[in-house]
Design a protein around this motif. Structure first.
Motif, PDB file in Angstrom:
ATOM      1  N   LEU A 122      65.081 -11.346 -63.118  1.00  0.00           N
ATOM      2  CA  LEU A 122      64.018 -10.889 -62.230  1.00  0.00           C
ATOM      3  C   LEU A 122      64.565 -10.844 -60.811  1.00  0.00           C
ATOM      4  O   LEU A 122      64.973 -11.874 -60.268  1.00  0.00           O
ATOM      5  CB  LEU A 122      62.817 -11.843 -62.283  1.00  0.00           C
ATOM      6  CG  LEU A 122      62.151 -12.073 -63.640  1.00  0.00           C
ATOM      7  CD1 LEU A 122      61.010 -13.082 -63.483  1.00  0.00           C
ATOM      8  CD2 LEU A 122      61.638 -10.773 -64.229  1.00  0.00           C
TER       9      LEU A 122
ATOM     10  N   THR B 199      56.083  -2.978 -60.594  1.00  0.00           N
ATOM     11  CA  THR B 199      57.320  -3.459 -61.187  1.00  0.00           C
ATOM     12  C   THR B 199      58.180  -2.255 -61.542  1.00  0.00           C
ATOM     13  O   THR B 199      57.671  -1.287 -62.114  1.00  0.00           O
ATOM     14  CB  THR B 199      57.033  -4.290 -62.455  1.00  0.00           C
ATOM     15  OG1 THR B 199      56.079  -5.302 -62.135  1.00  0.00           O
ATOM     16  CG2 THR B 199      58.299  -4.944 -62.961  1.00  0.00           C
TER      17      THR B 199
ATOM     18  N   ALA C  18      58.815  -5.534 -67.825  1.00  0.00           N
ATOM     19  CA  ALA C  18      57.979  -5.076 -66.716  1.00  0.00           C
ATOM     20  C   ALA C  18      56.504  -5.200 -67.056  1.00  0.00           C
ATOM     21  O   ALA C  18      55.686  -5.623 -66.222  1.00  0.00           O
ATOM     22  CB  ALA C  18      58.324  -3.630 -66.367  1.00  0.00           C
TER      23      ALA C  18
ATOM     24  N   PHE D  90      55.490  -8.849 -66.889  1.00  0.00           N
ATOM     25  CA  PHE D  90      55.351  -9.331 -65.515  1.00  0.00           C
ATOM     26  C   PHE D  90      53.966  -9.001 -64.978  1.00  0.00           C
ATOM     27  O   PHE D  90      53.333  -9.813 -64.302  1.00  0.00           O
ATOM     28  CB  PHE D  90      56.446  -8.731 -64.634  1.00  0.00           C
ATOM     29  CG  PHE D  90      56.620  -9.434 -63.319  1.00  0.00           C
ATOM     30  CD1 PHE D  90      57.502 -10.495 -63.203  1.00  0.00           C
ATOM     31  CD2 PHE D  90      55.909  -9.049 -62.200  1.00  0.00           C
ATOM     32  CE1 PHE D  90      57.671 -11.162 -61.990  1.00  0.00           C
ATOM     33  CE2 PHE D  90      56.062  -9.701 -60.985  1.00  0.00           C
ATOM     34  CZ  PHE D  90      56.951 -10.759 -60.887  1.00  0.00           C
TER      35      PHE D  90
ATOM     36  N   CYS E 169      52.204  -6.407 -62.926  1.00  0.00           N
ATOM     37  CA  CYS E 169      51.654  -6.054 -61.618  1.00  0.00           C
ATOM     38  C   CYS E 169      50.554  -4.992 -61.713  1.00  0.00           C
ATOM     39  O   CYS E 169      49.852  -4.755 -60.738  1.00  0.00           O
ATOM     40  CB  CYS E 169      52.772  -5.531 -60.703  1.00  0.00           C
ATOM     41  SG  CYS E 169      53.704  -6.827 -59.871  1.00  0.00           S
TER      42      CYS E 169
ATOM     43  N   PRO F 187      60.592  -6.298 -59.512  1.00  0.00           N
ATOM     44  CA  PRO F 187      59.212  -6.313 -59.020  1.00  0.00           C
ATOM     45  C   PRO F 187      59.169  -6.044 -57.511  1.00  0.00           C
ATOM     46  O   PRO F 187      59.872  -6.691 -56.742  1.00  0.00           O
ATOM     47  CB  PRO F 187      58.725  -7.728 -59.343  1.00  0.00           C
ATOM     48  CG  PRO F 187      59.646  -8.217 -60.414  1.00  0.00           C
ATOM     49  CD  PRO F 187      60.969  -7.597 -60.096  1.00  0.00           C
TER      50      PRO F 187
END
Length: 263
Positions: A135, A149, A167, A170, A172, A199
């Protein structure tokens, strides 16, 4: 015992230290702040870095909140952290390294005999390639930007699906899926067989708490989804884009946003 620079942690412990990446012009050593979180059980390794660009501080805010919250006695595997990559640019709050006028995230995998930026890129890349997942925390510099991301390996890369999954995990809400420039860590990581994402946590002068919270939640999503920590992750529907636009103002003044993205 797992080490990164001077940080050394046995199973079930966390340690912080410094990673030496070169020298200043007077010969003093350049040392980046690092952390090792060594889980009490075996597992994968996650590499996390921030401030590849010296004025992008939201990633550092994420690191400051994430590292103390990870309990190594509940962790399977290891987390390696470099808190500030672009040492010289960070000191003067500039985007590029003022020593060699280079953008750090164009220099991977680096060169141990190259410019200052290339040497730092080489040292941090050696740490990153010890991991199973990478990351690389960024933001839109000092310009306002959505939380997103980025998958930068290109849709034809054999690890594209793995990077896209990372992604999505994660989380976003927006994924920019377009091949990035040469020298980006999110390009170099997959070339060495490691799923990597970039990100982009908003954009601001200093740091922004809302974007930092996106990053904190994203890191813990990754830790849970990939088995570092117990817990499930609900993957919400996200917007995947193949390009982006930037808008500048035709006049001076202050901005009041009257519509949300998507309206």
């Amino acid at each position: 015992m797992i080490s990164l620079g001077t940080a050394r942690a046995p199973p079930g412990e966390t340690d912080t230290g410094r990673l030496e990446v070169g020298e200043t012009r007077d010969g003093s050593p350049v040392r980046l702040p690092v952390a090792v979180i060594n889980g009490s059980a075996d597992g994968q390794t996650l590499y996390l870095q921030a401030v590849s660009d010296g004025d992008e501080l939201n990633g550092l805010g994420v690191v400051n909140r994430v590292v103390p919250r990870i309990d190594p006695t509940e962790l399977s595997g290891c987390v390696l952290v470099v808190g500030v990559v672009n040492y010289f640019a960070f000191q003067v709050a500039e985007h590029r390294n003022p020593i060699d006028d280079r953008k750090m995230n164009r220099g991977y995998p680096g060169d141990e005999s190259g410019t200052t930026s290339e040497r730092i890129a080489h040292a941090t890349f050696q740490a990153a390639t010890r991991a199973d997942l990478i990351l690389d925390l960024h933001q839109g510099s000092t310009s306002r930007m959505i939380n997103e991301t980025r998958v930068r390996c290109g849709i034809r890369h054999h690890l594209h699906g793995d990077c896209l999954e990372l992604a999505k995990v994660f989380g976003c809400g927006h994924v920019l899926d377009i091949k990035g420039p040469d020298g980006q860590l999110a390009r170099a990581g997959p070339e060495h067989g490691i799923p990597t994402i970039d990100p982009e946590l908003g954009g601001c002068v200093g740091w922004d708490e809302e974007s930092i919270q996106y990053g904190v939640e994203g890191v813990f999503n990754v830790l849970r989804h990939y088995g570092f920590l117990d817990g499930d992750v609900d993957l919400d529907r996200q917007v995947r884009a193949r390009g982006f636009d930037q808008y500048g103002s035709p006049a001076g003044g202050l901005v009041r946003f009257e519509r949300d993205l998507g309206e």
